[in-house]
Scaffold this active site. Structure first.
Site, PDB file in Angstrom:
ATOM      1  N   HIS A 158       2.443  17.309   5.778  1.00  0.00           N
ATOM      2  CA  HIS A 158       2.392  15.872   5.520  1.00  0.00           C
ATOM      3  C   HIS A 158       0.946  15.395   5.331  1.00  0.00           C
ATOM      4  O   HIS A 158       0.638  14.648   4.400  1.00  0.00           O
ATOM      5  CB  HIS A 158       3.050  15.138   6.693  1.00  0.00           C
ATOM      6  CG  HIS A 158       3.244  13.680   6.471  1.00  0.00           C
ATOM      7  ND1 HIS A 158       3.629  12.830   7.492  1.00  0.00           N
ATOM      8  CD2 HIS A 158       3.113  12.889   5.383  1.00  0.00           C
ATOM      9  CE1 HIS A 158       3.736  11.599   7.030  1.00  0.00           C
ATOM     10  NE2 HIS A 158       3.414  11.606   5.743  1.00  0.00           N
TER      11      HIS A 158
ATOM     12  N   GLU B 284      -0.292  16.573   2.060  1.00  0.00           N
ATOM     13  CA  GLU B 284       0.293  15.768   0.977  1.00  0.00           C
ATOM     14  C   GLU B 284      -0.535  14.512   0.732  1.00  0.00           C
ATOM     15  O   GLU B 284      -0.831  14.144  -0.412  1.00  0.00           O
ATOM     16  CB  GLU B 284       1.733  15.407   1.324  1.00  0.00           C
ATOM     17  CG  GLU B 284       2.411  14.454   0.347  1.00  0.00           C
ATOM     18  CD  GLU B 284       3.043  13.252   1.025  1.00  0.00           C
ATOM     19  OE1 GLU B 284       2.644  12.115   0.706  1.00  0.00           O
ATOM     20  OE2 GLU B 284       3.926  13.453   1.873  1.00  0.00           O
ATOM     21  N   HIS B 285      -0.927  13.837   1.808  1.00  0.00           N
ATOM     22  CA  HIS B 285      -1.784  12.658   1.671  1.00  0.00           C
ATOM     23  C   HIS B 285      -3.154  13.039   1.121  1.00  0.00           C
ATOM     24  O   HIS B 285      -3.713  12.343   0.269  1.00  0.00           O
ATOM     25  CB  HIS B 285      -1.984  12.005   3.042  1.00  0.00           C
ATOM     26  CG  HIS B 285      -0.857  11.137   3.478  1.00  0.00           C
ATOM     27  ND1 HIS B 285      -1.004   9.792   3.738  1.00  0.00           N
ATOM     28  CD2 HIS B 285       0.450  11.399   3.721  1.00  0.00           C
ATOM     29  CE1 HIS B 285       0.151   9.281   4.120  1.00  0.00           C
ATOM     30  NE2 HIS B 285       1.052  10.240   4.125  1.00  0.00           N
TER      31      HIS B 285
ATOM     32  N   GLU C 237       1.323   6.561  10.979  1.00  0.00           N
ATOM     33  CA  GLU C 237       2.629   6.533  10.318  1.00  0.00           C
ATOM     34  C   GLU C 237       3.695   7.174  11.202  1.00  0.00           C
ATOM     35  O   GLU C 237       4.796   6.650  11.371  1.00  0.00           O
ATOM     36  CB  GLU C 237       2.556   7.274   8.981  1.00  0.00           C
ATOM     37  CG  GLU C 237       3.893   7.361   8.271  1.00  0.00           C
ATOM     38  CD  GLU C 237       3.895   8.263   7.054  1.00  0.00           C
ATOM     39  OE1 GLU C 237       4.979   8.517   6.514  1.00  0.00           O
ATOM     40  OE2 GLU C 237       2.815   8.731   6.656  1.00  0.00           O
TER      41      GLU C 237
ATOM     42  N   GLU D  68      -7.011  10.789   6.715  1.00  0.00           N
ATOM     43  CA  GLU D  68      -5.570  10.870   6.475  1.00  0.00           C
ATOM     44  C   GLU D  68      -4.824  11.516   7.629  1.00  0.00           C
ATOM     45  O   GLU D  68      -3.659  11.206   7.859  1.00  0.00           O
ATOM     46  CB  GLU D  68      -5.305  11.635   5.176  1.00  0.00           C
ATOM     47  CG  GLU D  68      -5.888  10.970   3.942  1.00  0.00           C
ATOM     48  CD  GLU D  68      -5.306   9.586   3.692  1.00  0.00           C
ATOM     49  OE1 GLU D  68      -4.095   9.391   3.893  1.00  0.00           O
ATOM     50  OE2 GLU D  68      -6.091   8.689   3.307  1.00  0.00           O
TER      51      GLU D  68
END
Length: 976
Positions: A67, A70-71, A167, A145
């Site tokens: 994840h 990905e960012h 998040e 990130e």
């Protein structure tokens, strides 16, 4: 040019090709000769082209590495070294989709556009990002990130911060997300699926920069990639580009290998876990129960479709047998069934919400008893046929809402392709459907129940218990851990941590050089249409009713919307009006019990839904038109059956079924409760705007915090008030379903329209036709500045005002300001520097201006950012090319492709809003001609709105209480 299998084309070998009738496409499967990269091209006449590159990325732990990566790869690359290429594309492309997605076993990078040049630009930025990201020479990307120790002043406590960290704190605040995570962790302890690919906030800080880089080296390579193209593009041109620009430069490596199969359990297991609730929250009825079955392999196309259907049959509606049985026990207030077919070993799950500890025994017994009874006695044939028809309707309609069709197909393809099977397995569904239909009456689904559910030992019951103080306890543990760390560090080490924090802030605050910005591909503004594309609409009066027809090709489907004006319903009845839309369709009628009604709807239609839509007037402040909308879709040949059902639902719903009313109330409350944890930004937006306008206050009464409180009161006092609830709903229904207050919208063919007209001639006389005066829908409005406290670990912060009330006039150029604010100022200040997952700016024709944040670790700092927005706009500077980028990004939102149903709803809504094509054309030109002066001129508008100081914050109760002096009131939303 005809392509032949086993032949070489632009560095690729064509492995196979086949015509896929279900989506009218030719599927070409290629393999890159040098690297082994896989490529599937779904060629058809759809101009909304889709590209994606996907990598198999099985997580080895729960640090969230896939994840975070990905960012991070979208934060600058070799050819495009700006800090946020993703945001630059949001500003300057006509994309119809732009995002990236982390799954439990793969990471996908999809883009879409209807403009060929734009499409190529998007592909190039994404390919450069994944293969050549700046992460190797810019560790700040990882810290921003992923996570970092944050220490701006030496005397401050050390904190964790990072976009993904925050998040996932938000995701882990939602009990349903926590439950889903625990289910997968328990079912797959020996495979990658047992780890959290998104990241567990407790584990994310264990991730090192070195492991982060190694993951990219291991998995982000053409040999481990799955490239997908869809639409009416030039196949050979795209192959040549991919080979020459990227793939030919790589040497082959071994791919990531198989995901691995979890051996089945020897016997079912039961596990207890906890989740946090508020300090003052009652623990009663807050337990979540789940029973999950690991079934087959997602590469079996027929079983995949059949088990998805079976889950729908068993538990997709209150009338489904599992739901009905569980609700009748009284142990829970809502039930959901889920089929997760996106992973190698799909899972069927039954979830019971709002239960209590100890209920799991009856929960398990009820499910097993019900399943055994269904196998023994056989499934209801109408129920099975309804599920088959419903599934086929949805598959053929191919209406996927905001997602391009091509992207949905991409996700379906990956469910087999990722695991070494034919990518078209799940696209070619007709054969599976035919076999399922043929065998449905011969025990087909009963055998599925016996084999995959009853005789299956690979089952886990997970009990998720509420725990008061758990959130504060975890916060305290983190604080103590960080305090211990700080105490253990030398002065020199602390100064270095501070230096690192300030350096990160400096990097974040340093703008990209113009030279780097100019490297980003930009679509010429001359590619943007200057004129609108009108949606066909014919309006006429017949039999005292307004007809709105949209002659659009719909492949034989009638899309029908019945709009009943409800501006005569008084304020004190609005809660009952909203409840009515939840109750109708979920209760029995004079001809059907609610189970049979659900089956009939699925057998004969594509769905019937009720809702309340509010249409503000574009030319009059705080004038609004609320309407109860009945939305239906049906094959033309079944139009008569649709109206038979509508007559039953709207005119003959039973208002005496006490148990159904109780179940609907509890389910509605449960879903509304979950909204506070999942869509907090929408709750905040509606709440803060309700301080300012009658329109928004009305919306609160039928769907916001006010409605939640209303149904909570009804639920708490149900035994004393259920008869009164029925009396009020029946009175409201009689008043609403009136021919004199009806407008009919139809999207489809003229032949379809004539069928609807014929049925309406019989239907209209059954409706009342009594004149009624409009109600006084004015409210006592006042700023409240509320803090809405929940057990969540993040915040949703919103601030708003109506600019028209301040004497400012709305101009469509403000939509360009929205793009600038959302992709520059708020993105940088709230997301990049603040660590929130998202930030928003919106402004509407009626004057409502809103700024908000999503999954935000900050409260006062974010409000301060909102307050400084006007200053940012005052100092805004941009050359013509930069302004063109913002304009293109704005137009991208306006020119999103719509399905026929969406077009009909959009055009009808504009009619009610007093928006005509002339106004839309005027607004389009205002956007295309927006200047720097227009943007700077908006500074006063934004500044004036923020000075009014109307705000609302939802989330982390500890942080809200810490800033209690900011609020007029703090609401403990879940306290009884």
């Amino acid at each position: 040019m005809e392509l032949t299998t086993a032949q070489r084309y632009e560095g690729f070998v064509l492995i196979s090709k086949n015509w896929i009738e279900e989506n009218r496409s030719t599927g070409f499967l290629f393999e890159h000769e040098k690297t082994g990269a896989r490529l599937f091209y779904l060629s058809n006449d759809d101009e909304n082209k889709v590209f994606s590159i996907t990598f198999k990325t099985p997580p080895a732990d729960s640090t969230g590495l896939p994840h975070i990566l990905e960012h991070s790869v979208l934060c600058g690359s070799r050819k495009y070294p700006v800090k946020e290429p993703f945001v630059e594309l949001m500003k300057s492309s006509m994309n119809t989709f732009l995002n990236a997605m982390t799954f439990p076993d793969k990471t996908m990078y999809p883009v879409a556009s209807m403009n060929e040049r734009d499409f190529m630009n998007l592909m190039d930025v994404y390919l450069d990002a994944v293969f050549y990201p700046r992460i190797y020479d810019s560790p700040e990307i990882f810290y921003q990130e992923g996570w970092h120790y944050h220490l701006e002043e030496l005397e401050d406590p050390i904190a964790y911060n990072g976009v993904v960290y925050n998040e996932m704190k938000g995701a882990f605040s939602n009990p349903e997300d926590v439950l889903g995570r625990r289910i997968q962790e328990i079912l797959f302890p020996e495979t990658a699926y047992g780890n959290e690919s998104g990241g567990d906030p407790e584990v994310i800080p264990k991730l090192t920069y070195e492991d982060f880089l190694q993951f990219h080296k291991t998995y982000y390579h053409p040999s481990n990639s799955y490239i997908y193209l869809y639409g009416n593009g030039d196949v050979l041109k795209h192959l040549a580009y991919l080979n020459e620009a990227y793939l030919k430069d790589f040497e082959p490596i071994e791919d990531a290998g198989d995901i691995g199969i979890q051996p089945p359990f020897e016997k079912p297991i039961k596990v207890m876990k906890t989740y946090p609730i508020g300090e003052g929250e009652e623990a009663k009825d807050k337990t979540y129960l789940s029973m999950s079955f690991v079934t087959h392999r997602c590469t079996d196309g027929e079983k995949h479709l059949a088990l998805d259907m079976l889950t729908h049959i068993l538990s997709d509606a209150p009338s489904s047998p599992i739901n009905k049985a569980l609700l009748e026990t009284g142990i829970c207030k809502d039930v959901e069934g889920h089929y997760d077919g996106s992973i190698l070993q799909p899972v069927v799950s039954i979830l019971a919400k709002n239960a209590n500890e100890g209920d799991e025994v009856l929960f398990e017994k009820t499910i097993r008893d019900t399943l055994e009874s269904l196998v023994r006695e056989g499934l209801d044939k109408d129920m099975v046929q309804g599920a088959i028809n419903y599934t086929e309707f949805k598959l053929r309609e191919a209406d996927h809402g905001s997602y391009p069709k091509g992207l949905i197909y991409n996700m379906e393809i990956m469910e087999s392709w990722l695991h070494g099977e034919d990518p078209s397995i799940h696209l070619e569904f007709q054969g599976y459907l035919d076999r399922i239909k043929a065998e449905a009456d011969n025990g087909y689904f009963e055998e599925l129940i016996q084999t995959h559910l009853l005789d299956n030992p690979h089952v886990a019951t997970v009990v998720l218990l509420p725990e008061k103080g758990l959130s504060a306890k975890k916060d305290e543990e983190v604080a103590l851990e960080l305090e211990k760390l700080k105490n253990s560090l030398s002065q020199e080490a602390l100064e270095q941590m501070q230096k690192d924090t300030l350096h990160l802030l400096e990097v974040q605050n340093t703008p990209d050089s113009q030279e780097d910005i100019d490297k980003m591909p930009v679509l010429p503004i001359t590619d943007i249409r200057r004129t609108i594309e009108p949606i066909p609409m014919e309006v006429e009066e017949a039999d005292g009713v307004q007809w709105i027809h949209h002659p659009i090709a719909t492949n034989g489907i009638n899309y029908i919307r019945l709009y009943f004006d409800v501006d005569h319903i008084p304020v004190e009845d609005l809660g009952y009006l909203s409840l009515l839309t939840h109750y109708i369709g979920e209760a029995g009628t004079h001809a059907y019990d609610y189970v049979k009604l659900n089956h009939a709807i699925e057998m004969h239609t594509g769905g019937i839904d009720l809702d309340i839509d509010i249409f503000g007037d574009a030319k009059a402040l705080d004038v609004f038109r609320p309407k109860l909308v009945v939305k239906a879709r049906v094959l033309e040949e079944k139009t008569t059956r649709l109206f038979e059902l509508l007559k039953e639902m709207l005119l003959r719903t039973r208002m005496d079924e006490k148990q159904r009313l109780k179940e609907v109330l509890q389910s509605t409350k449960s879903k509304a409760e979950m909204d506070f944890m999942t869509v907090g930004h929408k709750i905040v937006s509606g709440r803060v705007m309700s301080y300012l306008s009658n329109t928004s206050k009305y919306a609160e009464q039928i769907g916001g915090l006010d409605f939640f409180r209303f149904i909570s009161r009804l639920d708490a006092n149900f035994e004393e008030s259920w008869e009164n609830i029925f009396e009020n709903m029946e009175r409201v229904a009689t008043s609403v379903f009136d021919a004199g207050r009806l407008r009919i919208s139809h999207t489809g063919s003229r032949e379809g329209l004539s069928l609807v007209e014929k049925e309406m001639k019989d239907f209209l006389p059954l409706l009342g036709n009594k004149p009624a005066q409009n109600a006084d829908l004015t409210f006592a409005l006042a700023p409240k500045n509320e803090g809405i406290a929940t057990p969540g670990k993040v915040l949703y912060v919103g601030k708003a005002y109506n600019i028209a009330a301040l004497g400012h006039k709305y101009d469509a150029s403000l939509q360009v300001v929205k793009t600038i604010m959302s992709t520059d100022y708020l993105w940088n200040k709230v997301r990049v520097q603040g660590g929130a997952y998202g930030a928003f700016f919106s402004v509407g024709r009626t004057g409502s201006l809103f700024m908000g944040s999503y999954r935000d670790p900050n409260l006062k700092n974010t409000l301060d950012v909102f307050d400084r927005a006007g200053e940012y706009l005052k100092n805004f500077k941009a050359d013509r090319s930069t302004m063109d980028k913002y304009i293109i990004g704005t137009m991208s939102g306006l020119d999103t492709p719509m399905t026929p149903n969406m077009k009909g709803a959009f055009a009808t809504g504009n009619l009610f809003r007093n928006v005509d094509d002339a106004l839309l054309q005027k607004e389009r030109l205002a956007i295309l001609e927006c200047s720097v002066e227009d943007v700077v001129g908006a500074a006063e508008i934004v500044e004036d709105a923020m000075k009014q100081n109307h705000f609302c914050v939802l989330g982390d109760e500890q942080k809200i209480k810490k800033e209690k002096d900011l609020f007029g009131e703090i609401i403990q939303v879940f306290e009884e």
